[in-house]
Design a protein around this motif. Structure first.
Motif: not given
Length: 83
Positions: A13-16, A54-56, A75-80
């Motif tokens: 996921a980090l690479q993507r 950030s992943d949750i 700002p924080i964008i949550f990704i999961t």
């Protein structure tokens, strides 16, 4: 808003995410990454940044522990990924 921190514990996921940022916004730079709560807190406290992705759920707990300790004013964008 050109400096991004990514908090993600899954290497794929980090690479993507890294690839997507470079393709969509090549002028942006990823100034740091973290895969756990302790390192994420340190990264936020010691790095100049404009945005957090950030992943949750991290391997050692919930990312909200990071933000309770650091209270970033950016700002924080949550990704999961929920399966």
């Amino acid at each position: 808003m050109n400096r991004i921190i990514i908090i993600e514990d899954e290497p794929a996921a980090l690479q993507r995410l890294t690839r997507m940022v470079k393709e969509i916004r090549p002028q942006y730079s990823i100034v740091g990454t973290s895969d756990n709560i302790t390192d994420a807190i340190n990264l936020i406290e010691t790095t100049e940044f404009d945005l957090i992705l950030s992943d949750i759920e991290l391997s050692d707990g919930n990312c909200f522990k990071v933000f309770e300790k650091t209270n970033p004013e950016k700002p924080i964008i949550f990704i999961t990924l929920y399966m």
